[in-house]
Design a protein around this motif. Structure first.
Motif, mmCIF file in Angstrom:
data_model
loop_
_atom_site.group_PDB
_atom_site.id
_atom_site.type_symbol
_atom_site.label_atom_id
_atom_site.label_comp_id
_atom_site.label_asym_id
_atom_site.label_seq_id
_atom_site.Cartn_x
_atom_site.Cartn_y
_atom_site.Cartn_z
ATOM 1 N N LYS A 1 -3.307 -0.881 -3.319
ATOM 2 C CA LYS A 1 -4.033 0.287 -2.831
ATOM 3 C C LYS A 1 -3.116 1.496 -2.815
ATOM 4 O O LYS A 1 -1.997 1.427 -2.281
ATOM 5 C CB LYS A 1 -4.576 0.017 -1.417
ATOM 6 C CG LYS A 1 -5.428 1.130 -0.855
ATOM 7 C CD LYS A 1 -5.962 0.755 0.529
ATOM 8 C CE LYS A 1 -6.829 1.851 1.117
ATOM 9 N NZ LYS A 1 -7.334 1.496 2.464
ATOM 10 N N HIS B 1 -3.305 5.642 -1.880
ATOM 11 C CA HIS B 1 -4.094 6.752 -1.340
ATOM 12 C C HIS B 1 -4.235 7.843 -2.408
ATOM 13 O O HIS B 1 -3.273 8.135 -3.131
ATOM 14 C CB HIS B 1 -3.418 7.332 -0.092
ATOM 15 C CG HIS B 1 -4.287 8.269 0.676
ATOM 16 N ND1 HIS B 1 -4.458 9.597 0.311
ATOM 17 C CD2 HIS B 1 -5.046 8.078 1.793
ATOM 18 C CE1 HIS B 1 -5.269 10.188 1.166
ATOM 19 N NE2 HIS B 1 -5.638 9.286 2.081
ATOM 20 N N LYS C 1 0.625 5.037 1.307
ATOM 21 C CA LYS C 1 -0.174 5.870 2.196
ATOM 22 C C LYS C 1 -0.014 7.350 1.851
ATOM 23 O O LYS C 1 0.867 7.734 1.093
ATOM 24 C CB LYS C 1 0.224 5.610 3.654
ATOM 25 C CG LYS C 1 0.060 4.156 4.084
ATOM 26 C CD LYS C 1 0.467 3.986 5.538
ATOM 27 C CE LYS C 1 0.313 2.540 5.999
ATOM 28 N NZ LYS C 1 1.244 1.628 5.317
ATOM 29 N N GLU C 2 -0.836 8.167 2.468
ATOM 30 C CA GLU C 2 -0.900 9.594 2.136
ATOM 31 C C GLU C 2 0.431 10.297 2.356
ATOM 32 O O GLU C 2 0.849 11.122 1.545
ATOM 33 C CB GLU C 2 -1.987 10.272 2.965
ATOM 34 C CG GLU C 2 -2.126 11.761 2.672
ATOM 35 C CD GLU C 2 -3.266 12.404 3.440
ATOM 36 O OE1 GLU C 2 -3.532 13.609 3.202
ATOM 37 O OE2 GLU C 2 -3.893 11.711 4.276
ATOM 38 N N GLU D 1 0.838 -1.199 0.000
ATOM 39 C CA GLU D 1 0.000 0.000 0.000
ATOM 40 C C GLU D 1 0.874 1.250 0.000
ATOM 41 O O GLU D 1 1.952 1.267 0.588
ATOM 42 C CB GLU D 1 -0.902 -0.007 1.240
ATOM 43 C CG GLU D 1 -1.811 1.192 1.371
ATOM 44 C CD GLU D 1 -2.639 1.161 2.647
ATOM 45 O OE1 GLU D 1 -3.394 2.130 2.885
ATOM 46 O OE2 GLU D 1 -2.528 0.173 3.413
#
Length: 379
Positions: A132, A134, A110-111, A108
């Motif tokens: 995924k 962000h 992330k922001e 993933e």
């Protein structure tokens, strides 16, 4: 011996300077903690070691760039490939220009993973497990130009890609749909490689490529059964749709690409490794400045019509088809001087046509006999 009053004054001063009478500790920096933890013996030791050149250098300055654990940092390049990472490492130096995170197990983005990396030029995320992203993960990357995202588990194009992006390679993912405006704001984009994704023709929403002016687009090894109709007028150099399931090229399919002009020295249409049986007469006329035509490994039974009218065409790949005859006017125009550039490559091998049945005049506009490949020519 000091007088009695002088000795008393000296003891009072020592009492005032002792730690028991100091104000509460307020740490303002790293050196505050380091100095407070030392007693008088420690200070003397530090002073002695400093003279020997072995003390202060071991304690990093607050401004020293720290390289993430398991990575190698040198000259604005941070290499963290094949390090067993499951997430983007922290404390990446802010002056980093190229960040290599390939061959890890990151799942993933992330922001704040790339927060502060405004100088980043290239980012490699190849061969991870990313599914995924962000929506704001790429927002800090104001100057990034190259993004390598192949061999991951993405199902959609990441949102808010940097407007500065020039090249993006996102092949070998699980993308089935390209939404309208997926590439909006990417006016400087030059190259998109998105092959080996399970995209059908219906997977391109109207406006998916709106605003792009690419030099190179490749959608190979996908699930295309026809020429994509939404990427019209976005290309200048190369269209690659090889290794798909395209069965025919209809008259209107290439009319959308009538502005395919060479950006460098050639323009290329790649349709090799498909199931093409027919190219409708007049289809190629919409690509008047085409220089390379790849139709190898298809199911054609004849040379496509319209090749003699293509004044700049230089390379034609027709090998591994079902072509059983070649006409004297299939490649060259009849009028003298009609063709601006001669052919320097025509491949016809692995076809059921006998080379001795083809008249020599068929290749009158070919630069050299070695440019003709029947597969059975021996020097």
């Amino acid at each position: 011996m000091l007088p009695h009053c002088s000795l008393l004054l000296f003891l009072c001063m020592v009492q005032l300077l002792s730690p028991s009478s100091a104000l509460p500790f307020e740490q303002k920096g790293f050196w505050d903690f380091a100095m407070d933890s030392m007693d008088s013996g420690g200070i003397m030791t530090m002073m002695r070691d400093e003279e020997e050149g072995s003390a202060v250098e071991e304690i990093p300055s607050p401004d020293t760039h720290m390289c993430p654990f398991g990575c190698h940092c040198q000259r604005s390049v941070v290499q963290c490939s094949s390090s067993g990472l499951t997430e983007v490492p922290k404390n990446i130096p802010r002056d980093t220009k190229f960040l290599d995170l390939q061959n890890n197990r990151i799942t993933e983005l992330k922001e704040d993973d790339f927060k502060g990396l405004t100088n980043l030029y290239g980012l490699s995320l190849r061969n991870n497990l990313i599914s995924k992203v962000h929506p704001r993960a790429f927002v800090p990357l104001k100057h990034m130009q190259k993004l390598y995202f192949s061999k991951n588990l993405l199902t959609t194009i990441p949102k808010n890609l940097p407007a500065s992006l020039v090249e993006m390679r996102i092949h070998e993912n699980r993308i089935k749909k390209v939404a309208a405006g997926a590439f909006s704001g990417l006016g400087t984009m030059n190259c998109i490689e998105m092959g080996a994704n399970p995209i059908h023709n219906s997977g391109f929403e109207p406006g998916a490529f709106k605003g792009l002016k690419l030099n190179y687009l490749r959608i190979s090894e996908a699930k295309l059964t026809g020429v994509p109709k939404d990427s019209q007028r976005v290309l200048h150099e190369s269209i690659i749709w090889d290794h798909n399931e395209i069965q025919a090229v209809e008259l209107g399919d290439l009319s959308r690409y009538s502005r395919l002009y060479p950006c460098l020295t050639f323009s290329r249409l790649g349709l090799g490794y498909n199931h093409i049986r027919n190219i409708e007469n007049g289809s190629l006329s919409y690509l008047p400045r085409l220089r390379e035509l790849h139709l190898d490994n298809n199911r054609l039974t004849r040379v496509p019509k319209g090749l003699p009218d293509m004044k700049y065409l230089q390379v034609v790949y027709l090998h591994s088809n079902n072509i059983n005859q070649v006409g004297v006017d299939d490649f060259c125009p009849r009028g003298f001087g009609m063709k601006r550039t001669f052919y320097n490559g025509i491949s016809l091998f692995a076809n059921p046509v006998n080379y001795w049945e083809v008249q020599p005049a068929t290749f009158r506009c070919v630069s050299d006999r070695l440019a003709i490949q029947f597969g059975n020519y021996k020097k």
